[in-house]
Design a protein around this motif. Structure first.
Motif, short mmCIF file in Angstrom:
data_model
loop_
_atom_site.label_atom_id
_atom_site.label_comp_id
_atom_site.label_asym_id
_atom_site.label_seq_id
_atom_site.Cartn_x
_atom_site.Cartn_y
_atom_site.Cartn_z
N ILE A 73 19.57 54.18 31.81
CA ILE A 73 19.87 55.22 32.81
C ILE A 73 18.92 56.39 32.65
O ILE A 73 18.37 56.92 33.62
N ASN A 74 18.73 56.79 31.40
CA ASN A 74 17.89 57.96 31.12
C ASN A 74 16.46 57.76 31.57
O ASN A 74 15.81 58.69 32.07
N LYS A 75 15.95 56.54 31.44
CA LYS A 75 14.56 56.27 31.82
C LYS A 75 14.37 56.17 33.33
O LYS A 75 13.25 56.31 33.81
N GLY A 76 15.45 55.93 34.06
CA GLY A 76 15.34 55.82 35.51
C GLY A 76 14.38 54.73 35.93
O GLY A 76 13.55 54.93 36.83
N PRO A 105 16.50 52.28 40.75
CA PRO A 105 17.86 52.63 41.22
C PRO A 105 18.87 51.53 40.98
O PRO A 105 20.02 51.80 40.63
N THR A 120 19.80 51.48 37.27
CA THR A 120 20.61 52.66 36.96
C THR A 120 22.04 52.48 37.45
O THR A 120 23.01 52.71 36.71
N LYS A 121 22.19 52.02 38.69
CA LYS A 121 23.53 51.85 39.27
C LYS A 121 24.32 50.78 38.52
O LYS A 121 25.51 50.95 38.22
N SER A 167 23.83 49.77 35.42
CA SER A 167 24.12 50.25 34.06
C SER A 167 25.31 51.20 34.07
O SER A 167 26.17 51.14 33.17
N LEU A 168 25.38 52.07 35.06
CA LEU A 168 26.55 52.95 35.19
C LEU A 168 27.83 52.13 35.37
O LEU A 168 28.87 52.46 34.79
N ILE A 217 23.21 63.53 36.60
CA ILE A 217 23.16 62.55 37.70
C ILE A 217 23.97 63.05 38.88
O ILE A 217 23.58 62.89 40.04
N SER A 266 23.15 62.82 43.73
CA SER A 266 23.22 61.35 43.70
C SER A 266 23.97 60.85 44.92
O SER A 266 24.79 61.56 45.49
N GLN A 313 26.57 55.95 43.10
CA GLN A 313 26.27 56.51 41.78
C GLN A 313 27.24 57.62 41.41
O GLN A 313 27.70 57.70 40.27
#
Length: 436
Positions: A260-263, A266, A269-270, A272-273, A306, A310, A314
């Motif tokens: 998530i931190n590295k982005g 999308p 990231t989504k 992983s969340l 975030i 967002s 997200q």
């Protein structure tokens, strides 16, 4: 009668007479869609339709011939090769009018063909034959890419179970040795969702979970994408054994937060969340320990950042994570120490969705319910950024029972502090001093 192609040649140019509009002969048009047929097939009633249109008609629960309204005794679709060749010749003859020749359709696959290939995939996995398995998986993928009908046929005949079984077999043998075929299988699995029960069991094995985590650590962007999407799909079924097994893998919390931190993308990231949300909001035995591990990675500050800007999906996941982390003391301490916490939570009320509002109200309530100095500070800050007005509005517009209960309790807690405090809503965070 004939219907127009839908486009006229330029007319009246330099005083010329208008040209005839190109028309499609009626018998070239599907009686259902009225479009030019690409793959004409004939029913037992003798009426010809475009394959895609008539299959959709049957999928919608119809058992009759659309034109004759006769109840069908069988649903055989016989390719009308003569008509298809006539349509192709007509397209070639009218190429100068912008008509493209319709390609000869491939013969759709049938369940027997799919079942045979899937049996061979399982067999090649048991023999630890990565090359043979890879070729078969690629064949399945090619079939699926040809048409939606093929894809449905593949999925309905147990593809996810067979692919997940092969994945588990190769993962048990050696992830590093079989990384290529494992990624090939994950790629095919990604379009067979939702996973069938057999697939859930195979992907939830310790070997399969460790393999997907290995992909997240060592593979390129494509490999990471396939692994995190498969992991999200697996955990969405809420099996506590899968959650427990994943939580036991060393370093998985730092890995997910790092993605998530590295982005990276999308989608990653989504997903992983979503995976983190499943891990911190369940009730499996080591969930509390896992929450603490996530909090120590700086997850509270990360989800707050975030949430500043967002999109809906997200925001919902980030708010769900924050709400879950606020159930434990360490999570509340991190939230208390971040200047963004209260303004962000109040801002999201009634701004994103009903689910986001529920998470926001729940998190604020958890931060205030203990009645200590930090809880009092949160109440005062919440009043200053317009929480009282929003909570009243929640009760007026309607909400779920849980949200209504927490909003009512918060209004009671806020009421004694209202005197002398300006209640204004603000969405401007630029003057806030962040704690990270």
């Amino acid at each position: 009668m004939v219907l127009g192609w839908g486009r006229r040649k330029n007319s009246h140019r330099r005083g010329r007479k208008p040209e005839m509009e190109l028309v499609i002969p009626n018998h070239f048009r599907c009686p259902v869609s009225l479009d030019l047929m690409k793959d004409p097939v004939t029913l037992s009633t003798g009426i010809t339709y475009d394959r895609e249109s008539i299959e959709r008609w049957f999928e919608d629960g119809n058992y009759t011939c659309p034109v004759t309204n006769q109840i069908l005794r069988n649903f055989d679709l016989i390719p009308n090769h003569t008509l298809r060749i006539m349509i192709q010749d007509w397209c070639v003859d009218n190429k100068q009018h912008g008509v493209e020749r319709i390609p000869t359709p491939r013969i759709p696959i049938n369940p027997a063909e799919v079942s045979e290939v899937l049996l061979h995939i399982k067999a090649s996995a048991r023999r630890s034959d990565p090359f043979g398995c890879s070729e078969l998986v690629q064949k399945i993928k090619r079939w699926g890419e040809e048409s939606e009908r093929n894809k449905r046929c593949i999925v309905e005949n147990g593809a996810s179970g067979a692919l997940a079984s092969a994945f588990d077999a190769f993962a048990n043998d050696s992830v590093e040795t079989h990384a290529g075929v494992l990624e090939e299988i994950l790629s095919a699995l990604n379009w067979t969702f939702p996973l069938q029960l057999e697939a859930q069991k195979c992907l939830g094995s310790k070997a399969s979970l460790r393999c997907m985590v290995w992909f997240l650590k060592h593979q390129d962007l494509s490999g990471k994408h396939k692994a995190i999407v498969a992991l999200k799909e697996l955990l969405s079924f809420g099996d506590q054994q899968n959650l427990e097994a994943l939580a036991e893998i060393e370093g998985v919390n730092e890995l997910l937060v790092g993605l998530i931190n590295k982005g990276i993308s999308p989608t990653i990231t989504k997903a992983s969340l979503a995976v983190i949300l499943y891990m911190v909001s369940s009730s499996y035995p080591s969930c509390g320990k896992m929450k603490t591990a996530f909090i120590e990675t700086g997850l509270v500050s990360l989800v707050l950042e975030i949430l500043i800007d967002s999109e809906k999906s997200q925001s919902e996941k980030a708010l769900g994570i924050l709400d879950s982390l606020c159930t434990c003391e360490q999570g509340r301490e991190k939230a208390y120490g971040n200047a963004l916490t209260v303004p962000v939570l109040v801002k999201k009320i009634l701004r994103v969705s009903a689910l986001a509002t529920e998470y926001s109200v729940s998190a604020i309530w958890k931060l205030c319910k203990n009645g200590d100095d930090e809880g009092e500070r949160v109440l005062v800050e919440a009043l200053q950024v317009g929480a009282f007005q929003k909570l009243l509005l929640i009760l007026q517009v309607g909400c779920g029972d849980y949200t209504k209960e927490k909003a009512t309790e918060l209004l009671k807690l806020l009421n004694p502090y209202r005197a002398g405090l300006e209640c204004t809503e603000t969405a401007d965070f630029k003057n806030l001093k962040r704690s990270f």
